[in-house]
Write a protein that holds these residues in place. Structure first.
Motif: not given
Length: 454
Positions: A140, A137, A259, A250, A255
């Protein structure tokens, strides 16, 4: 509105084995086995030996195992020593988004704290998935390298969550642990030395950067357990002061899937942007029986990011760390030896006149199409021109081990066996593989760690 640290703490507390889909559990087992193999592969390295000697001098409560030696020390020190072994070969996993990272570097923290807390295999699997999730994360959301910071900076925010989960800390305590860990452990991109500027070599610091964050992250969780408080807005502060106000969504929300499923494994012990060119060149060499002495040129066409591996200093690596971050070196050795394994780095082959001559024949260019495909894909084209005029060319979009071209269980187990074989019997290798594959039925992580003693 909760801070990013509070959101991560809530996610960590709520995560349980029962919430993990079967494919996530399977991927976590694959990555654990791969990570243990990397640790065994790096066990005899100088940085690993130096770190173990230092940890031995530091002492510590004998609560966690150092891989290989079986020495027992504090969980924080064990995580430090084991992290160096995992990182050394540059053979571990990779994830790429706004930034790159190696989420498996959280596994030494998970192993050390799980052993300390006498956790079972399911608890360990949850902690592994959690570590991957939080670090990915961050990748991201925050482009550390583009800001001249190194991605190991995330360790100060991620490892307290992993440790806190295994210690059964509540949301408040984990948020405080993130605040404590996030107040330090930040690393400049120059952790990679003058190589980052294209003018020098990479030092041993590459192997230990995340280890220091792991050591500190476990300490942060222990402090939070005692009621020690930290700034819960530390992620927002880092974002404002360093990261130039990136969108933290993020990190806070994640998501639509875990991940860990987006993580790539490596086929070669080198920087991940070199994986595609190496795989392509080896295929060309096998198909066409290419004689290195008769090669006129080798041209690599790839994305802009890969150009960091063809800087001026990439043509004269003088350390193992610099060699595995050099496309010219990796391609030269792969073509000469028809493989690229740890053996291609242990004899300082970068000083071999044949290798030097072949490195000079490697050139590179950026393909804008490949930039648009990156990082979901890692396309490259390798063109080999022979002195005879013959030209061999091949393209690949997804190197083996990436989500678009995943390794099989058998391939991962074979990689583990090759890395472990110099240190242990086939029987011990099989026992470790079997234990990892049945991790969800393991009562005590200490049983797994006992198997890592060589």
């Amino acid at each position: 509105m909760p801070s990013a640290a509070e959101a991560l703490a809530a996610f960590a507390v709520d995560l349980s084995y029962e919430t993990l889909p079967p494919e996530v559990v399977h991927k976590a087992k694959q990555l654990l086995l791969d990570t243990l193999g990397c640790a065994f592969g790096g066990y005899l390295s100088e940085p690993s030996q130096m770190t173990r000697a230092t940890v031995r001098n530091l002492g510590g409560v004998p609560e966690a195992t150092i891989i290989g030696t079986g020495d027992r020390t504090s969980s924080a020190n064990a995580a430090l020593a084991n992290c160096v072994m995992v990182r050394y070969l540059d053979f571990m996993d990779i994830y790429r988004s706004k930034d790159g990272c190696h989420p498996s570097e959280n596994i030494p923290t998970a192993l050390a704290v799980a052993e300390r807390q006498k956790r079972n295999g399911r608890d360990l699997l949850v902690a592994i998935v959690l570590g991957f999730e939080v670090q990915q994360r961050f990748a991201d959301a925050i482009p550390c390298h583009h800001l001249d910071w190194h991605h190991v900076t995330a360790a100060g925010y991620v490892t307290p969550v992993v440790a806190g989960k295994l210690m059964n800390l509540d949301r408040e305590q984990i948020a405080n642990a993130i605040g404590i860990g996030g107040c330090h452990n930040h690393a400049l991109a120059d952790l990679l030395g003058e190589w980052w500027a294209g003018t020098g070599q990479i030092s041993m610091m590459k192997a230990i950067g995340y280890g220091f964050g792991s050591q500190s992250g476990i300490t942060a969780a222990m402090l939070a357990e005692q009621g020690f408080t930290g700034p819960k807005t530390i992620i927002e502060s880092f974002n404002r002061v360093v990261a130039q106000n990136q969108d933290l969504t993020p990190i806070i929300k994640g998501d639509d899937h875990f991940k860990i499923l987006d993580t790539s494994l490596k086929s070669f012990p080198s920087e991940y942007l070199s994986q595609s060119p190496i795989e392509v060149l080896l295929a060309l060499a096998k198909e066409n029986d290419i004689d290195p002495a008769k090669v006129k040129s080798i041209h690599v066409r790839a994305n802009t990011r890969a150009s960091i591996l063809v800087k001026d200093s990439s043509y004269y690596p003088q350390t193992r760390e610099s060699a595995d971050h050099s496309i010219p070196y990796c391609l030269a050795m792969a073509l000469i030896d028809r493989e690229l394994s740890p053996a291609q780095f242990i004899r300082e082959q970068w000083n071999d006149p044949r290798v030097i001559e072949l490195m000079r024949k490697v050139s590179f260019s950026v393909d804008p199409e490949f930039d648009r495909m990156f990082p979901k894909a890692r396309p490259c084209v390798v063109t080999v021109t022979m002195q005879s005029g013959a030209v061999y060319e091949r393209r690949i979009d997804h190197p083996r081990g990436s989500p678009g071209n995943p390794m099989t269980d058998a391939e991962i187990q074979n990689k583990f066996a090759k890395l472990s074989a110099p240190l242990m019997s086939n029987g011990q290798i099989e026992r470790i593989v079997d234990t990892v594959n049945s991790l969800d039925r393991l009562d005590d992580v200490g049983e797994l760690m006992a198997l890592t003693v060589v």
